[in-house]
Design a protein around this motif. Structure first.
Motif, PDB file in Angstrom:
ATOM      1  N   UNK A   8       0.825  -1.197   0.000  1.00  0.00           N
ATOM      2  CA  UNK A   8       0.000   0.000   0.000  1.00  0.00           C
ATOM      3  C   UNK A   8       0.873   1.266   0.000  1.00  0.00           C
ATOM      4  N   UNK A   9       0.622   2.187   0.918  1.00  0.00           N
ATOM      5  CA  UNK A   9       1.285   3.487   0.853  1.00  0.00           C
ATOM      6  C   UNK A   9       2.754   3.475   1.268  1.00  0.00           C
ATOM      7  N   UNK A  69      -4.863  20.709  -1.742  1.00  0.00           N
ATOM      8  CA  UNK A  69      -6.127  20.124  -2.193  1.00  0.00           C
ATOM      9  C   UNK A  69      -7.268  20.348  -1.195  1.00  0.00           C
ATOM     10  N   UNK A  70      -8.494  20.309  -1.726  1.00  0.00           N
ATOM     11  CA  UNK A  70      -9.683  20.422  -0.887  1.00  0.00           C
ATOM     12  C   UNK A  70      -9.933  19.147  -0.123  1.00  0.00           C
ATOM     13  N   UNK A  71      -9.708  17.987  -0.779  1.00  0.00           N
ATOM     14  CA  UNK A  71      -9.955  16.693  -0.167  1.00  0.00           C
ATOM     15  C   UNK A  71      -9.048  15.651  -0.800  1.00  0.00           C
ATOM     16  N   UNK A  72      -8.809  14.532  -0.112  1.00  0.00           N
ATOM     17  CA  UNK A  72      -7.948  13.493  -0.685  1.00  0.00           C
ATOM     18  C   UNK A  72      -8.565  12.907  -1.956  1.00  0.00           C
ATOM     19  N   UNK A  73      -7.698  12.528  -2.880  1.00  0.00           N
ATOM     20  CA  UNK A  73      -8.135  11.889  -4.120  1.00  0.00           C
ATOM     21  C   UNK A  73      -7.199  10.732  -4.450  1.00  0.00           C
ATOM     22  N   UNK A  74      -7.647   9.899  -5.383  1.00  0.00           N
ATOM     23  CA  UNK A  74      -6.891   8.726  -5.843  1.00  0.00           C
ATOM     24  C   UNK A  74      -6.689   7.685  -4.744  1.00  0.00           C
ATOM     25  N   UNK A  75      -7.511   7.730  -3.703  1.00  0.00           N
ATOM     26  CA  UNK A  75      -7.387   6.748  -2.643  1.00  0.00           C
ATOM     27  C   UNK A  75      -7.955   5.409  -3.129  1.00  0.00           C
ATOM     28  N   UNK A  76      -7.716   4.344  -2.371  1.00  0.00           N
ATOM     29  CA  UNK A  76      -8.098   3.011  -2.807  1.00  0.00           C
ATOM     30  C   UNK A  76      -9.574   2.876  -3.147  1.00  0.00           C
ATOM     31  N   UNK A  77     -10.419   3.556  -2.379  1.00  0.00           N
ATOM     32  CA  UNK A  77     -11.851   3.465  -2.626  1.00  0.00           C
ATOM     33  C   UNK A  77     -12.290   4.316  -3.813  1.00  0.00           C
ATOM     34  N   UNK A  78     -11.416   5.237  -4.247  1.00  0.00           N
ATOM     35  CA  UNK A  78     -11.754   6.109  -5.380  1.00  0.00           C
ATOM     36  C   UNK A  78     -11.386   5.503  -6.729  1.00  0.00           C
ATOM     37  N   UNK A  79     -10.226   4.868  -6.792  1.00  0.00           N
ATOM     38  CA  UNK A  79      -9.634   4.534  -8.088  1.00  0.00           C
ATOM     39  C   UNK A  79     -10.508   3.661  -8.983  1.00  0.00           C
ATOM     40  N   UNK A 122       2.067  24.310   0.153  1.00  0.00           N
ATOM     41  CA  UNK A 122       3.087  24.370   1.194  1.00  0.00           C
ATOM     42  C   UNK A 122       2.599  24.825   2.550  1.00  0.00           C
ATOM     43  N   UNK A 123       1.294  25.137   2.675  1.00  0.00           N
ATOM     44  CA  UNK A 123       0.804  25.704   3.938  1.00  0.00           C
ATOM     45  C   UNK A 123      -0.081  24.766   4.747  1.00  0.00           C
ATOM     46  N   UNK A 124      -0.754  23.793   4.100  1.00  0.00           N
ATOM     47  CA  UNK A 124      -1.683  22.918   4.801  1.00  0.00           C
ATOM     48  C   UNK A 124      -1.379  21.457   4.470  1.00  0.00           C
ATOM     49  N   UNK A 125      -1.333  20.619   5.522  1.00  0.00           N
ATOM     50  CA  UNK A 125      -1.075  19.189   5.324  1.00  0.00           C
ATOM     51  C   UNK A 125      -2.385  18.461   5.079  1.00  0.00           C
ATOM     52  N   UNK A 126      -2.468  17.709   3.980  1.00  0.00           N
ATOM     53  CA  UNK A 126      -3.622  16.864   3.695  1.00  0.00           C
ATOM     54  C   UNK A 126      -3.123  15.597   3.020  1.00  0.00           C
ATOM     55  N   UNK A 127      -3.332  14.466   3.677  1.00  0.00           N
ATOM     56  CA  UNK A 127      -2.837  13.204   3.143  1.00  0.00           C
ATOM     57  C   UNK A 127      -3.683  12.785   1.946  1.00  0.00           C
ATOM     58  N   UNK A 128      -3.044  12.689   0.790  1.00  0.00           N
ATOM     59  CA  UNK A 128      -3.728  12.377  -0.461  1.00  0.00           C
ATOM     60  C   UNK A 128      -2.751  11.655  -1.378  1.00  0.00           C
ATOM     61  N   UNK A 129      -3.284  10.886  -2.323  1.00  0.00           N
ATOM     62  CA  UNK A 129      -2.425  10.151  -3.252  1.00  0.00           C
ATOM     63  C   UNK A 129      -2.051  10.945  -4.502  1.00  0.00           C
ATOM     64  N   UNK A 130      -2.599  12.121  -4.663  1.00  0.00           N
ATOM     65  CA  UNK A 130      -2.350  12.900  -5.878  1.00  0.00           C
ATOM     66  C   UNK A 130      -0.876  13.275  -6.017  1.00  0.00           C
ATOM     67  N   UNK A 131      -0.284  13.813  -4.950  1.00  0.00           N
ATOM     68  CA  UNK A 131       1.106  14.263  -5.030  1.00  0.00           C
ATOM     69  C   UNK A 131       2.081  13.167  -5.412  1.00  0.00           C
ATOM     70  N   UNK A 132       2.116  12.058  -4.672  1.00  0.00           N
ATOM     71  CA  UNK A 132       3.060  10.998  -5.034  1.00  0.00           C
ATOM     72  C   UNK A 132       2.764  10.366  -6.389  1.00  0.00           C
ATOM     73  N   UNK A 144       3.949  21.493   7.513  1.00  0.00           N
ATOM     74  CA  UNK A 144       3.124  21.534   8.728  1.00  0.00           C
ATOM     75  C   UNK A 144       2.685  20.171   9.251  1.00  0.00           C
ATOM     76  N   UNK A 145       2.890  19.120   8.499  1.00  0.00           N
ATOM     77  CA  UNK A 145       2.524  17.786   8.969  1.00  0.00           C
ATOM     78  C   UNK A 145       3.735  17.013   9.460  1.00  0.00           C
ATOM     79  N   UNK A 146       3.516  15.882  10.149  1.00  0.00           N
ATOM     80  CA  UNK A 146       4.628  15.042  10.635  1.00  0.00           C
ATOM     81  C   UNK A 146       5.177  14.188   9.501  1.00  0.00           C
ATOM     82  N   UNK A 147       5.679  14.867   8.476  1.00  0.00           N
ATOM     83  CA  UNK A 147       5.945  14.203   7.211  1.00  0.00           C
ATOM     84  C   UNK A 147       7.177  14.801   6.565  1.00  0.00           C
ATOM     85  N   UNK A 148       7.989  13.922   5.956  1.00  0.00           N
ATOM     86  CA  UNK A 148       9.147  14.387   5.196  1.00  0.00           C
ATOM     87  C   UNK A 148       8.821  14.392   3.721  1.00  0.00           C
TER      88      UNK A 148
END
Length: 287
Positions: free
Chosen positions: A41-42, A98-108, A130-140, A228-232
């Motif tokens: 998975x991720x 992004x406004x909301x996560x996309x490309x997640x497993x239930x979406x694809x 660069x200002x708000x953390x939102x976990x989404x599959x679009x970026x990767x 801003x998220x606990x993310x590299x």
């Protein structure tokens, strides 16, 4: 390492296997079933991060590159101010806006569009990149596509001579999108041992068998909190100054630089909070 208490907690949670290496010595190796390749998975995202690192190393792309320059033929008719300012770096930090996560497993399976690149670039960006953390599959996903386009091959083919061959990972299965691009946000299939070897590669900052394959600076940047998220860069940050490849249902390879250790597991766990608590409370104090 005494793992009895941990496995008493982990086995009912659906953990299928555990490996712990410290100072290059395997100090725990437990399985509830034989190893086989499973969807990580991720945790796939961290492999895509390394693909981006190799591409930067080879001069194929830059973190400062604007998405409008990286994807000039895929842009919507109206390019918003936020999209105009977004960079490749924003694809790796979960801070695209992004406004909301996309490309997640239930979406694809439900998308009717086949061109996911154009679809993703048309999703509204409601926040300054660069200002708000939102976990989404679009970026990767987009980062992975960019590497594939610049390299002229899929991600598995790109990483095979640069990483997989060195780590002893024979060409793995990798999910693809409707147009045949490797899905950089998920869908890579590996065994526990293969995932654990990747964690050791990250612990050694891109060096393997005496050879520096990937820049140590890149691994260090991946491991740092980048927004801003606990993310590299497609790695999560965690306790004990750790960073990790982390996939759904707890496919984990957790790197502890201060302990010179890696803890990896594959699981079918639906209670990640309890499992992570057990890792931090039962295993980490023994390192």
């Amino acid at each position: 390492m005494n793992i009895e208490t941990f496995t008493e907690i982990a086995a009912p949670l659906g953990v299928l296997g555990l490996k712990v290496t410290q100072n290059d010595v395997l100090i725990a190796d437990w399985h509830s079933e034989p190893e086989m390749r499973r969807n990580i998975y991720s945790a796939t995202k961290s492999f895509t991060s390394c693909a981006v690192g190799f591409a930067i190393q080879e001069g194929l792309l830059s973190l400062d590159e604007k998405l409008t320059e990286a994807f000039p033929k895929d842009l919507p008719e109206q390019v918003s101010d936020h999209l105009a300012r977004a960079t490749v770096r924003d694809l790796l930090t979960m801070c695209l806006g992004e406004k909301e996560p996309q490309l997640m497993g239930e979406h694809r399976p439900l998308y009717t569009e086949d061109d996911w690149v154009k679809m993703c670039l048309a999703f509204p960006l409601v926040n300054e990149p660069g200002t708000q953390f939102l976990y989404s599959n679009v970026g990767p996903y987009l980062a992975g596509v960019l590497v594939q386009r610049r390299a002229g091959c899929d991600l598995a083919s790109y990483l095979t001579p640069r990483l997989f061959d060195h780590l002893g990972i024979r060409r793995p299965t990798w999910e693809i999108d409707p147009q045949g691009y490797s899905f950089g946000a998920g869908g890579l299939f590996l065994t526990l041992s293969e995932l654990h070897t990747f964690g050791l590669f990250c612990l050694h900052k891109g060096k393997w068998n005496g050879r520096q394959l990937l820049s140590a600076d890149w691994i260090e940047e991946c491991a740092k909190e980048q927004g801003p998220g606990p993310y590299g860069y497609l790695f999560w940050r965690g306790e004990y100054n750790s960073f990790r490849a982390d996939g759904k249902f707890c496919q984990l390879s957790i790197i502890f630089p201060d302990k010179n250790a890696v803890i990896s597991m594959v699981s079918e766990c639906r209670d990640s909070d309890t499992l992570m608590k057990a890792i931090y409370e039962e295993l980490c104090p023994q390192l």
